[in-house]
Design an enzyme around this catalytic site. Structure first.
Site, PDB file in Angstrom:
ATOM      1  NE  ARG A  48      -4.172  -1.875   1.749  1.00  0.00           N
ATOM      2  CZ  ARG A  48      -4.234  -2.904   2.579  1.00  0.00           C
ATOM      3  NH1 ARG A  48      -3.420  -2.973   3.601  1.00  0.00           N
ATOM      4  NH2 ARG A  48      -5.115  -3.856   2.384  1.00  0.00           N
ATOM      5  CG  ASN A  86      -0.488  17.688 -20.216  1.00  0.00           C
ATOM      6  OD1 ASN A  86       0.494  17.012 -19.931  1.00  0.00           O
ATOM      7  ND2 ASN A  86      -1.622  17.626 -19.535  1.00  0.00           N
ATOM      8  CG  HIS A 101       2.386  16.597 -23.831  1.00  0.00           C
ATOM      9  ND1 HIS A 101       3.226  17.684 -23.787  1.00  0.00           N
ATOM     10  CD2 HIS A 101       3.059  15.585 -23.217  1.00  0.00           C
ATOM     11  CE1 HIS A 101       4.350  17.341 -23.163  1.00  0.00           C
ATOM     12  NE2 HIS A 101       4.269  16.078 -22.811  1.00  0.00           N
ATOM     13  CE  LYS A 160       6.304  17.552 -13.773  1.00  0.00           C
ATOM     14  NZ  LYS A 160       6.363  16.379 -14.591  1.00  0.00           N
ATOM     15  CD  GLU A 170       8.429  16.711 -22.125  1.00  0.00           C
ATOM     16  OE1 GLU A 170       7.870  17.719 -21.662  1.00  0.00           O
ATOM     17  OE2 GLU A 170       7.821  15.679 -22.451  1.00  0.00           O
ATOM     18  NE  ARG A 200       1.493  17.163 -12.879  1.00  0.00           N
ATOM     19  CZ  ARG A 200       2.091  16.326 -12.055  1.00  0.00           C
ATOM     20  NH1 ARG A 200       1.740  16.272 -10.798  1.00  0.00           N
ATOM     21  NH2 ARG A 200       3.049  15.534 -12.489  1.00  0.00           N
ATOM     22  CG  HIS A 227       7.068  11.765 -24.961  1.00  0.00           C
ATOM     23  ND1 HIS A 227       5.705  11.847 -25.201  1.00  0.00           N
ATOM     24  CD2 HIS A 227       7.317  12.653 -23.959  1.00  0.00           C
ATOM     25  CE1 HIS A 227       5.173  12.740 -24.375  1.00  0.00           C
ATOM     26  NE2 HIS A 227       6.122  13.241 -23.612  1.00  0.00           N
ATOM     27  CE  LYS A 241       0.284  14.150 -14.649  1.00  0.00           C
ATOM     28  NZ  LYS A 241       0.046  14.737 -15.987  1.00  0.00           N
ATOM     29  CD  GLU A 264      -2.837  17.042 -16.012  1.00  0.00           C
ATOM     30  OE1 GLU A 264      -1.725  16.540 -15.774  1.00  0.00           O
ATOM     31  OE2 GLU A 264      -3.415  16.897 -17.086  1.00  0.00           O
ATOM     32  CG  HIS A 276      -0.173  12.101 -25.982  1.00  0.00           C
ATOM     33  ND1 HIS A 276      -0.800  12.478 -24.826  1.00  0.00           N
ATOM     34  CD2 HIS A 276       1.131  11.938 -25.648  1.00  0.00           C
ATOM     35  CE1 HIS A 276       0.086  12.540 -23.834  1.00  0.00           C
ATOM     36  NE2 HIS A 276       1.265  12.226 -24.317  1.00  0.00           N
TER      37      HIS A 276
HETATM   38  N1  GLY Z   1       4.495  15.398 -17.716  1.00  0.00           N
HETATM   39  C1  GLY Z   1       3.409  16.202 -17.327  1.00  0.00           C
HETATM   40  C2  GLY Z   1       3.151  16.211 -15.842  1.00  0.00           C
HETATM   41  O1  GLY Z   1       3.935  15.700 -15.083  1.00  0.00           O
HETATM   42  O2  GLY Z   1       2.132  16.707 -15.435  1.00  0.00           O
END
Ligand code: GLY
Length: 370
Positions: free
Chosen positions: A121, A245, A248, A227, A185, A241, A266, A143, A237, A252
């Site tokens: 957990r 993107n 993106h 960031k 990035e 946040r 990517h 993430k 998000e 994608h």
């Molecule tokens: N790579 C986008 C984020 O971490 O929100």
């Protein structure tokens, strides 16, 4: 060493950035440990080059380590490798108070972070990102996850690392292509929120890509600062946040169209996506024509992929790409979400973008491939 704090209350942590951190990793990690032992999960290519240095660095601080090496590539972010990793961590008797180390690029960081999130957990984990992309983006912000047959990153968890060690010296072993993909990035941060940083990149990025260590450290630090600031405002998000993107939604769709293969990495897709997002913003009357021109000029000067003409092989038509965008997980209530910009460094989230204008931008970009 530079230190950037990610302020998230009880889950706050530091991103430490500098050359040679691997050799001193034991000293950095030791304060987190209840017993002097860690389990490392490493990317195969990274393990071949750097695992001995990391293990020696841990041992120098009296920390024993066991390691699992995973195959390289996006295919590793699978249920099968997730199960294998999690079972291995259990077999190594990793306990609730232990620390797991993710050693590699975004693939290993995302997979191992997800394993750590669910193992007993939730156990703490340390990210040691070895690619530029992972150092400036995926290792920071919590993430984690894997891909499934339905799409990328559709299964996962928010699980913040306890520490991130970004050894910028390791970037010297990246191929030029991988370095520049990660740079996609870095550019994104300037474009989304810091015009001064974009100016700096225009002046300094060629020397940085050529290997200047001081410039590399600054670029990683500034990216991570941006960031961290956004993640601290909006960890899960719900709002801002999504600015991360930028590029993106286009990216994608292009990654799906190219089968997540070597045809388009990517970060390369992010760079092309940023150029298209600025073009779209201009077409919607939101930003001056000079902005997308400047984005394209910088990517070209860096020898990067800039437009759809730079993507090898077949691509679907504009409607095919729009259909792929509609499958993206950033779709909300069936509406396409784009990050648009009023100028360089001034991005915002837009949920009501005119599909016809997106189609036109894509049609023109596809026509330029002929
Ligand atoms: N790579 C986008 C984020 O971490 O929100």
């Amino acid at each position: 060493m530079d230190v950037v704090k990610v302020p998230l209350g009880a889950r706050s942590y530091e991103v430490r950035i500098g050359s040679g951190l691997l050799a001193g990793a034991g000293e950095q990690i030791r304060p987190l440990l209840r017993r002097p032992r860690v389990a490392i999960v490493a990317d195969q290519g990274v393990a071949a080059l750097h695992l001995d240095v990391l293990k020696a660095g841990l041992q120098a601080a009296g920390i024993d380590s066991v390691s699992l090496v995973l195959p390289p590539g996006e295919g590793t972010k699978s249920w099968a490798e997730f199960a294998r990793t999690t079972e291995w961590l259990l077999a190594q008797k990793v306990e609730r108070r232990d620390v797991v180390v993710a050693f590699g690029g975004g693939v290993v960081g995302d997979l191992v972070g997800f394993s750590a999130a669910v193992l007993r957990r939730g156990v703490r984990f340390v990210q040691i990102p070895t690619t530029l992309l992972a150092q400036v983006d995926s290792s920071v912000g919590g993430k984690t996850g894997i891909n499934t047959a339905q799409g990328k990153n559709l299964v996962g968890a928010f699980h913040q690392p306890a520490l991130v060690l970004a050894d910028t010296g390791v970037l010297a072993t990246l191929s030029a292509r991988d370095f520049l993909a990660g740079y996609g990035e870095v550019v994104k941060y300037g474009l989304l929120g810091d015009a001064t940083f974009f100016d700096w990149l225009e002046r300094n990025a060629p020397a940085m890509a050529a290997g200047d260590e001081v410039l590399r450290r600054y670029a990683v630090r500034r990216s991570v600062e941006m960031k961290a600031e956004i993640v601290a405002r909006d960890e899960t998000e719900e709002g801002d946040r999504a600015l991360l993107n930028l590029g993106h939604t286009f990216c994608h769709a292009l990654e799906a169209a190219t089968g997540y293969s070597d045809r388009l990495l990517h970060g390369e897709g992010v760079a092309i996506g940023c150029a298209l997002a600025f073009e779209l913003s201009h077409r919607l009357g939101l930003c001056p024509a000079e902005a997308p021109e400047r984005v394209r000029a910088h990517l070209s000067a860096m020898g990067m992929k800039v437009t759809l003409a730079d993507v090898p092989g077949d691509l679907p038509d504009a409607d095919g790409l729009l259909a792929l965008m509609a499958q993206d997980k950033k779709v909300q209530d069936g509406k396409l979400r784009f990050i648009l910009a009023r100028d360089i460094g001034e991005a915002f989230v837009a949920d009501d973008v005119d599909t016809g204008t997106v189609r036109t931008v894509l049609q023109e970009a596809l026509a330029a491939r002929a």
